[in-house]
Design an enzyme around this catalytic site. Sequence first.
Site, mmCIF file in Angstrom:
data_model
loop_
_atom_site.group_PDB
_atom_site.id
_atom_site.type_symbol
_atom_site.label_atom_id
_atom_site.label_comp_id
_atom_site.label_asym_id
_atom_site.label_seq_id
_atom_site.Cartn_x
_atom_site.Cartn_y
_atom_site.Cartn_z
ATOM 1 C CD GLU A 158 -3.116 -1.231 0.154
ATOM 2 O OE1 GLU A 158 -3.547 -0.025 -0.141
ATOM 3 O OE2 GLU A 158 -3.062 -2.249 -0.480
ATOM 4 C CB SER A 180 -27.373 -34.272 -16.400
ATOM 5 O OG SER A 180 -26.565 -35.266 -17.140
#
Length: 743
Positions: free
Chosen positions: A86, A338
Amino acid sequence: MKIVKNILIISLAFFAAIIVTCLAFYFVSTRSSRLDPKKLNPSENYATVYDDENNKISDVSLTNANKKIKLTDLPDHVKFAFIASEDKRFYKHHGLDYARIAKAALKNISKMSFRQGASTISQQLIKNTHLTNEKTLTRKLREIKLTKKLEKKYSKNQILESYLNTIYFGNACYGIENASNFYFKKSASQLNEAESATLAAIIRAPALYSPFANAEKCLTTRNSILTKMRDLGYISAQSCEKAIQEPLPVKGENTIFSRSYLQCVYEELESLPIYSPYTFTKGYKIYTYMDSDLQDYTENLKTDVDRSGKSIVIINNKTHGVVACTFTQGDLKRQPGSLFKPLAVYAPALEENLISASTPVADVKTDFGGYTPKNYKEQYRGYVSCREALKDSLNVPAVSILEKLGISKSEKYLKKMQLDITKKDKNLSLALGGTNEGFSLKNLTGAYSVFANKGRYAPSAYIRKITDENGNTVYEHNVIPTRVFSEDTAYIVSDILHDATQNGTAKKLSFLPFYVCAKTGTCGNEQGNTDAYTISFTSDYSVGVWMGNADNTLTNITGGGLPCHYAMLLNKKIASRGAPQPIQGQESVEEISLDKITYEKDHTLNLADKNQPTEYTFTEIFRKSNIPPHTCGIFDSPQIKADISCKNKQIIIDLCQTEYYEIEIKRTNNGKTITIFDGKIENEFIDKNIIEDNKYVYSITPYFYNDTGEKISGKTITLPAVKVSEKKSEHTKPNIGFDWWKA
């Protein structure tokens, strides 16, 4: 020279005026800005959560007790992970990093954007604890003023400690101690290099960089931070390499709530545009769609044969609200198997008029350019209808239809249901749910609600609305459905999936005394299964059940087994308050009588003739825009073919196409005509009752009786005259379709 001097004076005055104006604007804009030490240590805040009847469910912590930890109790690599990520000049600047600001400004100008930021850790602390997220000049000036005050009042280590104890890490974790407990089940004082870099990656955007939400993005960013730590001399090259090899944390039972529904509420709250972890304070009320009675039943639903993890999601089809859910393994993304067939194949192909419910498809082992799908137990049926293929979840027909449909068209429909596929998914295995990232049960269940909602889709949600401490509504779930499929397509798919519950893969639901539709799905291999699903829906609710294990431990559970049993119990519980109405048919859907003869012989779809007996027909529903254009013609105008010959003083008539008709044969001799046969015959008629040297003419008429008993006669054919004699039999073979007697 005097002119130059005047210009210089005017220019200096102009710039001085600008400076004075800017300073005045700065002092006016920031005059009320005060550094509040109490805000640097926020107290715990709560929101109250309510169910669908506005009964209080729970108070939810918005700061998770905000546990604190001293900077001196943290290993150096923890604080250096955040500094490297940072603000690498944290210990060198005085709150504002002017070099970084200039560099960011140049990048923004060159790219004509404002994406490059330059906020220091001190600025972030001020913004998070004292200001809002609004992107205005006034807010930025206040941030600068308060940052300077912060740097004058506190030491760098005090600022860093406050920052680490207030920064938000997602999942209601404020501060590094809470985050460490949540993600790693340990105190922040015990974090290693890889874990420290992971937390530093998360704070960039918790919803996007969480290892539970986007592991790939989190891993890439974590490793980038570790590399920066190495380059800045914070860790050795050896430690960096070792840390890069460490896995990310896996989501388990370390959730902020004991119950799944509240966990989902908080996760949805974090994703809302109105939510900010630093401004969402006490007094907020969150109203959900939760049905408390159904939620309690769902959470406690189990059987003695449970042998894997389980997820359940129940969605109200009208409100698109999740009324109950439970996740023993977390709300995982899994391959749909499926379950994907109706969504990715059959519904899109119906919508495109590529197929109908009765379209015959070859169910035979097929090589699709190197991809050879297999049916369950490698059993193949030859030609089957699309209805049968979907009802019984046959694999080869689904792949065959997707090949003809095209993956791009399938993707278009999936996208409308927020089922986004990746580039790697774009192959024919998509028909069988072969996806790399998979989908959550909530998303799949919500997609199935499109059929109950007449082809319209809207995302499902847990939260109805949110009010602030003053009672103002700050958020409301607005349901705006979008059209995915036409109403007739949605109805036809629903009708087929209702068949699946009566005599297909979901037949455990056949015991329910009301109209229900369902699809099952199973993923696995020869050794066992990893995922087993049943998703059912009525006109009122969609119910999704998944069973499996987060670590892919194999089971012998299939979609039509235990998940289907649970779906039956859940639907029964829901219907105890009142059975759902059947899903209504559509005016644009018509039941059509089809010809069974050409369907079974030639695998083609033809309409039945007007008077065709029902024994030679079957019915199916069609979109009116996709009704077969042709009739079979067999019973429209009955016709037969015949050939005549003489042998051994007998007249032999060979007949074709007699299997569907009865036959009347008349014989004309010496001006007298009599009927010599009337009834069913196969291939040959022999006339033995003849006299030598007499000439005979035969006429044949096919006929049948329709279902009302009416006799329907076809075209009469007259065969060439024949005569039997000792010398030679005189006859002429007919040319069918040629009227010889008119020649």
